[in-house]
Design a protein around this motif. Structure first.
Motif, PDB file in Angstrom:
ATOM      1  N   ALA A 136      -6.186  38.747 -21.705  1.00 21.24           N
ATOM      2  CA  ALA A 136      -5.055  39.175 -20.875  1.00 21.24           C
ATOM      3  C   ALA A 136      -4.037  38.061 -20.726  1.00 21.24           C
ATOM      4  CB  ALA A 136      -5.555  39.627 -19.509  1.00 21.24           C
ATOM      5  N   PHE A 137      -4.507  36.818 -20.707  1.00 22.11           N
ATOM      6  CA  PHE A 137      -3.573  35.692 -20.539  1.00 22.11           C
ATOM      7  C   PHE A 137      -3.277  34.970 -21.849  1.00 22.11           C
ATOM      8  CE2 PHE A 137      -5.741  36.175 -16.459  1.00 22.11           C
ATOM      9  CZ  PHE A 137      -4.659  36.334 -15.620  1.00 22.11           C
ATOM     10  N   ALA A 138      -3.933  35.398 -22.923  1.00 24.43           N
ATOM     11  CA  ALA A 138      -3.734  34.705 -24.196  1.00 24.43           C
ATOM     12  C   ALA A 138      -2.295  34.867 -24.681  1.00 24.43           C
ATOM     13  CB  ALA A 138      -4.717  35.233 -25.240  1.00 24.43           C
ATOM     14  N   THR A 139      -1.760  36.086 -24.558  1.00 22.42           N
ATOM     15  CA  THR A 139      -0.370  36.289 -25.003  1.00 22.42           C
ATOM     16  C   THR A 139       0.611  35.538 -24.120  1.00 22.42           C
ATOM     17  OG1 THR A 139      -0.310  38.309 -23.703  1.00 22.42           O
ATOM     18  CG2 THR A 139      -0.857  38.534 -26.036  1.00 22.42           C
ATOM     19  N   LEU A 140       0.316  35.486 -22.793  1.00 25.38           N
ATOM     20  CA  LEU A 140       1.216  34.779 -21.883  1.00 25.38           C
ATOM     21  C   LEU A 140       1.182  33.279 -22.112  1.00 25.38           C
ATOM     22  CD1 LEU A 140       0.536  36.718 -18.543  1.00 25.38           C
ATOM     23  CD2 LEU A 140       2.329  37.098 -20.239  1.00 25.38           C
ATOM     24  N   ALA A 141       0.093  32.781 -22.741  1.00 24.67           N
ATOM     25  CA  ALA A 141      -0.021  31.343 -22.980  1.00 24.67           C
ATOM     26  C   ALA A 141       0.977  30.845 -24.017  1.00 24.67           C
ATOM     27  CB  ALA A 141      -1.447  31.002 -23.411  1.00 24.67           C
ATOM     28  N   GLN A 142       1.663  31.777 -24.711  1.00 22.33           N
ATOM     29  CA  GLN A 142       2.686  31.343 -25.674  1.00 22.33           C
ATOM     30  C   GLN A 142       3.848  30.646 -24.969  1.00 22.33           C
ATOM     31  OE1 GLN A 142       3.875  34.519 -28.294  1.00 22.33           O
ATOM     32  NE2 GLN A 142       1.790  35.329 -28.469  1.00 22.33           N
ATOM     33  N   ALA A 143       4.072  31.010 -23.718  1.00 24.02           N
ATOM     34  CA  ALA A 143       5.071  30.295 -22.921  1.00 24.02           C
ATOM     35  C   ALA A 143       4.352  29.157 -22.226  1.00 24.02           C
ATOM     36  CB  ALA A 143       5.732  31.242 -21.911  1.00 24.02           C
ATOM     37  N   THR A 144       4.258  28.027 -22.909  1.00 23.68           N
ATOM     38  CA  THR A 144       3.380  26.940 -22.460  1.00 23.68           C
ATOM     39  C   THR A 144       3.810  26.318 -21.139  1.00 23.68           C
ATOM     40  OG1 THR A 144       4.669  25.400 -23.809  1.00 23.68           O
ATOM     41  CG2 THR A 144       2.729  26.397 -24.840  1.00 23.68           C
ATOM     42  N   GLU A 145       5.088  26.382 -20.816  1.00 17.29           N
ATOM     43  CA  GLU A 145       5.555  25.720 -19.598  1.00 17.29           C
ATOM     44  C   GLU A 145       5.581  26.665 -18.395  1.00 17.29           C
ATOM     45  OE1 GLU A 145       9.331  23.961 -20.336  1.00 17.29           O
ATOM     46  OE2 GLU A 145       8.618  22.677 -21.963  1.00 17.29           O
ATOM     47  N   ASP A 146       5.316  27.922 -18.610  1.00 21.30           N
ATOM     48  CA  ASP A 146       5.344  28.879 -17.513  1.00 21.30           C
ATOM     49  C   ASP A 146       3.998  28.924 -16.794  1.00 21.30           C
ATOM     50  OD1 ASP A 146       7.960  29.957 -17.374  1.00 21.30           O
ATOM     51  OD2 ASP A 146       7.602  31.053 -19.251  1.00 21.30           O
TER      52      ASP A 146
END
Length: 469
Positions: free
Chosen positions: A76-86
């Motif tokens: 669930a958070f793997a895709t969101l991890a592409q925005a490393t600074e968020d």
């Protein structure tokens, strides 16, 4: 204000500033639209990942014997991890009761009281402010139908906007550079276009500046169609100046010829009076000398009036003139000189005011000349009648010898003096009267008076809306 202090605004600069202001406004509008578009595009791109994550989190909520449990998958958070600074925040609630996550996560914006969805097939998104940062929140509502009544599960997943703003800036900066480049090129093209558009005016100025003072031929230049009215106006002005100059040269030549004879006669009479020993002959010579002076003075006055009237005809517009009042004023001014000649003036106005479009000064000179001419040709103790009619027209009737039919056509020629006249005038009075009449669209008609004399009729065109035959 002197001529050196007069401010002359530059039309080219005005057009360039106005065009620049319009372009700047359009550029700001395009920039605002681009900013809105880049923000929406960045939100759509990252909302897909945020929506996918919140859907996976919804599948991780289970109800067991001990109540609800949440096992959030790593994917669930793997895709969101592409925005490393968020950073990511979430909150899961069941039936409005907090289950897990960040309890103080901001609630969605208020809805109308009638809006309360039972479930959301897809998450909805809204912006909020949390922990000192702007965040984008995805909210999903699911129903747990394993129990009755069903439970309402609300999953809210928030992400900071750092990656979104970076994507937005990456799209916006090239657009800004492109807009600035387009505006700069447009301003340059506008300046060149305005410069070439105003070149015909410079060509006209140079053509006029290079002309000799005596060159009054029309200008012929390859100017654009839009500049033709100006060129036509200049050529019309040149034609008028040429006409005025030609008339002035003609008057000067004729006047010089006409004045040369009286001046020679004055000199001869003066020399004869100086050398004459007989007192009676000397008095007669002096009387002739005074008569010659009067005639010369009249000629000079008529020449000056002719020159002044020519100037007024080319520089003054016609205005409203009432003929009754005009004729009365002229008669009052000529009454005393007429009495000195033993002639009375009788004035008869029209029953109603007679308005025409005219030049009051020119009309006054015309009437004075015609009345002076009528008085000069009338016998002593006679009466000259001035009558205004409603045509409109003015009649001047004398009791003089009249004019033969052969002379009626020639009496308006300059420096023409009738053969039977006892009055040695300038020969210009009737010519000036004709010019003034023609300027006003009028006609001077000569009729025989009864029982003798001349009836001079000045017939003006009827007013607009009253075109009588």
């Amino acid at each position: 204000m002197s001529g050196s202090e007069v401010q002359h605004p530059a039309l080219r600069r005005r057009l360039l500033l106005l065009s620049g202001a319009v372009l700047a406004g359009l550029a700001l509008l395009a920039l605002a639209l681009m900013m809105s578009y880049s923000r929406k595009t960045a939100d759509r791109s990252y909302d897909l990942m945020l929506g996918s994550a919140v859907l996976q989190m919804a599948d991780a909520v289970r109800h067991g014997g001990e109540g609800f449990s949440v096992d959030i998958p790593v994917s669930a958070f793997a895709t969101l991890a592409q925005a490393t600074e968020d950073r990511v925040f979430y909150r899961i609630s069941v039936n409005g009761d907090f289950l897990t996550g960040y309890r103080d996560l901001p609630s969605p914006p208020g809805r109308s009281p009638s809006y309360r969805p039972l479930t959301l097939a897809q998450p909805d998104f809204y912006d909020a402010h949390y922990s000192g940062e702007q965040v984008r929140v995805a909210r999903l509502i699911r129903l747990n139908t394993e129990r009755l009544p069903p439970d309402e599960i609300t999953i809210e997943l928030a992400q900071t906007r750092l990656a979104r703003e970076q994507l937005r800036a990456q799209m916006l900066h090239p657009a800004q550079e492109l807009i600035l480049l387009v505006v700069g090129c447009a301003l340059l093209l506008l300046w060149l276009g305005i410069y070439y558009a105003f070149r015909p005016f410079k060509m006209l100025a140079l053509a006029l500046a290079k002309r000799p003072p005596r060159d009054l031929t029309p200008l012929s230049l390859p100017v654009p169609k839009e500049t033709l009215p100006l060129l036509d106006t200049i050529n019309h002005f040149i034609a008028r100046q040429h006409e005025i100059l030609a008339r002035m040269e003609s008057y000067t030549s004729v006047a010089a010829h006409q004045l040369r004879t009286p001046l020679a006669s004055l000199r001869a009479l003066s020399e004869n009076a100086r050398d004459e020993a007989d007192e009676d002959k000397r008095r007669r010579l002096l009387a002739k000398l005074i008569g010659q002076c009067d005639q010369l003075s009249l000629t000079v006055r008529h020449l000056l009036n002719q020159s002044l009237l020519d100037h007024r005809f080319h520089s003054r517009e016609l205005g409203p003139v009432e003929l009754n009042a005009l004729a009365r004023e002229v008669c009052l001014g000529q009454a005393v000189p007429a009495l000195q000649h033993g002639v009375e003036l009788a004035f008869e106005p029209a029953d109603a005011p007679q308005w025409i479009a005219g030049d009051e000064f020119a009309l006054t000179q015309m009437l004075k000349n015609l009345i002076e001419n009528a008085v000069a040709h009338s016998p002593p103790q006679a009466q000259v009648e001035i009558r205004v009619e409603h045509i409109p027209a003015i009649h001047i009737l004398d009791r003089g010898p009249g004019l033969p039919e052969a002379e009626k056509a020639r009496v308006f020629e300059r420096f023409y003096r009738g053969a039977a006249s006892r009055y040695a005038g300038s020969g210009l009075g009737m010519a000036i009267a004709r010019d003034v009449a023609e300027r006003h669209g009028a006609r001077i008609l000569l009729h025989d008076n009864t029982p003798r004399g001349l009836d001079v009729e000045i017939r003006f065109p009827p007013p607009a809306g009253d075109r009588r035959t």
